[in-house]
Write a protein that holds these residues in place. Structure first.
Motif, short mmCIF file in Angstrom:
data_model
loop_
_atom_site.label_atom_id
_atom_site.label_comp_id
_atom_site.label_asym_id
_atom_site.label_seq_id
_atom_site.Cartn_x
_atom_site.Cartn_y
_atom_site.Cartn_z
N ARG A 49 0.85 -1.19 0.00
CA ARG A 49 0.00 0.00 0.00
C ARG A 49 0.89 1.24 0.00
O ARG A 49 1.79 1.38 0.84
CB ARG A 49 -0.92 0.01 1.22
CG ARG A 49 -2.03 1.04 1.15
CD ARG A 49 -2.88 1.06 2.41
NE ARG A 49 -3.57 -0.22 2.61
CZ ARG A 49 -3.30 -1.05 3.58
NH1 ARG A 49 -2.34 -0.79 4.45
NH2 ARG A 49 -3.98 -2.18 3.71
N ALA A 50 0.67 2.14 -0.94
CA ALA A 50 1.50 3.34 -1.07
C ALA A 50 0.65 4.48 -1.62
O ALA A 50 -0.37 4.26 -2.28
CB ALA A 50 2.69 3.08 -1.99
N ALA A 51 1.07 5.70 -1.35
CA ALA A 51 0.34 6.88 -1.82
C ALA A 51 0.36 6.95 -3.34
O ALA A 51 1.34 6.55 -3.98
CB ALA A 51 0.96 8.13 -1.22
N GLU A 52 -0.71 7.47 -3.90
CA GLU A 52 -0.77 7.64 -5.36
C GLU A 52 0.35 8.58 -5.81
O GLU A 52 0.56 9.65 -5.25
CB GLU A 52 -2.13 8.22 -5.74
CG GLU A 52 -2.37 8.28 -7.24
CD GLU A 52 -3.79 8.69 -7.57
OE1 GLU A 52 -3.97 9.42 -8.55
OE2 GLU A 52 -4.70 8.29 -6.83
N GLY A 53 1.10 8.14 -6.80
CA GLY A 53 2.21 8.94 -7.31
C GLY A 53 3.55 8.62 -6.67
O GLY A 53 4.58 9.17 -7.09
N ALA A 54 3.57 7.71 -5.68
CA ALA A 54 4.85 7.33 -5.06
C ALA A 54 5.75 6.66 -6.09
O ALA A 54 5.29 5.90 -6.94
CB ALA A 54 4.59 6.39 -3.88
N GLU A 55 7.05 6.91 -6.00
CA GLU A 55 7.99 6.36 -6.98
C GLU A 55 8.14 4.85 -6.81
O GLU A 55 8.32 4.35 -5.71
CB GLU A 55 9.36 7.03 -6.84
CG GLU A 55 9.39 8.47 -7.32
CD GLU A 55 10.80 9.01 -7.38
OE1 GLU A 55 11.72 8.37 -6.82
OE2 GLU A 55 11.00 10.07 -8.00
N VAL A 56 8.07 4.15 -7.94
CA VAL A 56 8.30 2.70 -7.98
C VAL A 56 9.64 2.48 -8.66
O VAL A 56 9.86 2.95 -9.78
CB VAL A 56 7.18 1.98 -8.76
CG1 VAL A 56 7.50 0.49 -8.89
CG2 VAL A 56 5.84 2.18 -8.07
N ARG A 57 10.55 1.77 -7.98
CA ARG A 57 11.90 1.62 -8.50
C ARG A 57 12.22 0.17 -8.86
O ARG A 57 11.73 -0.76 -8.21
CB ARG A 57 12.91 2.11 -7.46
CG ARG A 57 12.67 3.56 -7.06
CD ARG A 57 13.76 4.09 -6.19
NE ARG A 57 13.54 5.49 -5.84
CZ ARG A 57 14.44 6.25 -5.25
NH1 ARG A 57 15.62 5.74 -4.91
NH2 ARG A 57 14.18 7.51 -4.97
N ALA A 58 13.03 0.00 -9.89
CA ALA A 58 13.46 -1.34 -10.30
C ALA A 58 14.34 -1.93 -9.19
O ALA A 58 15.22 -1.25 -8.68
CB ALA A 58 14.24 -1.27 -11.61
N VAL A 59 14.07 -3.18 -8.82
CA VAL A 59 14.84 -3.79 -7.72
C VAL A 59 16.26 -4.13 -8.14
O VAL A 59 17.14 -4.31 -7.30
CB VAL A 59 14.12 -5.04 -7.18
CG1 VAL A 59 12.77 -4.68 -6.61
CG2 VAL A 59 14.00 -6.12 -8.26
#
Length: 454
Positions: free
Chosen positions: A360-370
């Motif tokens: 669960r994360a805020a809308e627009g939070a950055e998603v990063r390649a692992v």
């Protein structure tokens, strides 16, 4: 010394920027075409119809594209502003140099005008020692050469100022163009957000019901598995095609090297035959004819031909990408900050077990390649919304779903820790966050056994 006509400069700036964008698009067009065909094939063979989330697809894709465009434009604007500031600094430096050179040249010309040719005439008529006269004339020649060099340098700096001003004007036109595109993308984004909000209110009951249906959940998982399997096949086909292309180039290099050797051998034979004829005419023994065995073995290319093996771009390197993905077990981090709302293997109501995590994360939070890899899918998929799949080699893939925006395109190479998407609730998901999977040879495994939270 004036600027180019404004219309001409603007046309050049826009044309160059547009050309670069078109070239970048063309590089990935073939891959995107194959991926689109693959996705269409999955959709056509899909048994479930009338899925409520499908009504959101076009709007969520448009939102993703607008967000990606805004991010790209912001980066381009930053780079252009930096280039513009550098051009302004260069212009100030050049202007200072030109002012100093003009003052120096003005002083020299004034002194030369006052003196005229008297110095040289006086020397020639002085009756002084010829050696001294020669030395003085040489000195005056050096002064004239220095003046000519100063004039050439001044002329070059004036041309540099004209070029600088043209580049500065181009950069300003590019910034205006970027600002116009940003405004258009912002309007598109607001429009699509409003459209999606309206659709969500209309479909809320159907979406809620379908999220609870076991059949829909199973079909979503099967759809993703089918996509991963086909992507793996596509990757293997691409590797095979690249290997065949490399072998073809190697054979071409061998053939070219062989032809060059045969040509050189023929030329040596011709020269040897000519020398033999001359020796026979003079009554001398004939020289040895070149033997074909003197040539380099055909089984291996000469050293010059080996350069053909370095014609492909190597896999990108980063802090982790460069060693096998499997060796990074226990060193990876989750792709987004947030609460772990669902774990691998947890039951979804009466449906099948989850094959991934939901963070669960805020809308627009950055998603990063692992970890570092190559994006092999970046599109909307029923059940997962805006979806990104990264291939890490050796049949390892990571999957990022329910994104608000996809910031990379299929074919892009990414580094570990690089932002590839922003979290959201696309695909009809109830909560904002990220659905995350890890797979090897098509089979999902628990990401928490591979990551560290330290």
């Amino acid at each position: 010394m004036g600027l180019l006509p404004a219309g001409t400069v603007q046309a050049q700036a826009i044309t160059e920027r547009t050309r670069q964008k078109q070239a970048a698009e063309k590089e990935q067009a073939d891959l995107r075409q194959r991926l689109s065909a693959l996705k269409r094939d999955i959709d056509q063979t899909e048994a479930a119809k009338g899925n409520a989330a499908d009504a959101l697809a076009a709007s969520e894709q448009a939102i993703s594209r607008a967000n990606r465009s805004l991010r790209d434009l912001a980066l381009e604007q930053q780079q252009t502003e930096s280039r513009l500031a550098q051009l302004v600094r260069q212009l100030n430096q050049l202007s200072a140099q030109v002012n100093a050179q003009q003052a120096q040249l003005s002083r020299l010309l004034r002194e030369q005008y006052v003196a005229g040719n008297e110095d040289r005439i006086k020397l020639l008529l002085s009756g002084d020692n010829p050696n001294r006269i020669n030395r003085e004339l040489q000195y005056l020649g050096y002064v004239s050469q220095a003046q000519a060099k100063l004039i050439d340098t001044l002329r070059a700096n004036l041309q540099a100022i004209r070029s600088n001003k043209a580049e500065t004007q181009n950069a300003k036109f590019e910034l205006e163009e970027i600002a116009q595109e940003e405004n258009e993308q912002k309007q598109t984004l607001e429009k699509e957000k409003a459209k999606r909000a309206t659709l969500l209110s209309q479909l809320s009951t159907r979406l809620s019901a379908q999220r609870k249906e076991v059949g829909h959940i199973e079909q979503d998982q099967q759809r993703l598995s089918s996509l991963v399997d086909r992507l793996a096949q596509l990757i293997e086909q691409q590797k095979k095609a690249e290997a065949e292309a490399r072998e073809k180039r190697r054979q071409e290099q061998l053939a070219k090297a062989r032809a060059e050797r045969e040509k050189r051998l023929a030329e040596q034979r011709a020269r040897a035959a000519e020398r033999a004829a001359q020796a026979a005419k003079a009554g001398k023994p004939a020289p040895r004819m070149p033997d074909p065995s003197d040539a380099i073995d055909d089984d291996e290319p000469p050293q010059s031909a080996s350069l053909g093996r370095n014609d492909t771009v190597p896999e990108p390197q980063s802090e982790n990408f460069g060693k096998p993905f499997a060796s990074q077990r226990g060193q990876l981090r989750l792709p987004v900050r947030g609460d772990l709302a669902a774990r691998f293997g947890s039951r979804r109501g009466d449906g099948p077990s989850s094959r991934g995590l939901f963070i669960r994360a805020a809308e627009g939070a950055e998603v990063r390649a692992v970890a570092g890899g190559r994006v092999v899918f970046a599109d909307w998929l029923r059940g997962f919304g805006n979806l990104v799949i990264v291939d890490h080699g050796n049949q390892y893939m990571t999957i990022y779903g329910n994104n608000q925006a996809i910031l990379k395109r299929a074919g892009d190479v990414v580094k570990g820790g690089e932002t590839i998407a922003t979290a959201g609730n696309s695909g009809g998901n109830e909560q904002s966050g990220l659905y995350f999977e890890m797979r090897h040879q098509g089979r999902a495994f628990d990401p928490l056994t591979w990551v560290t939270t330290r």
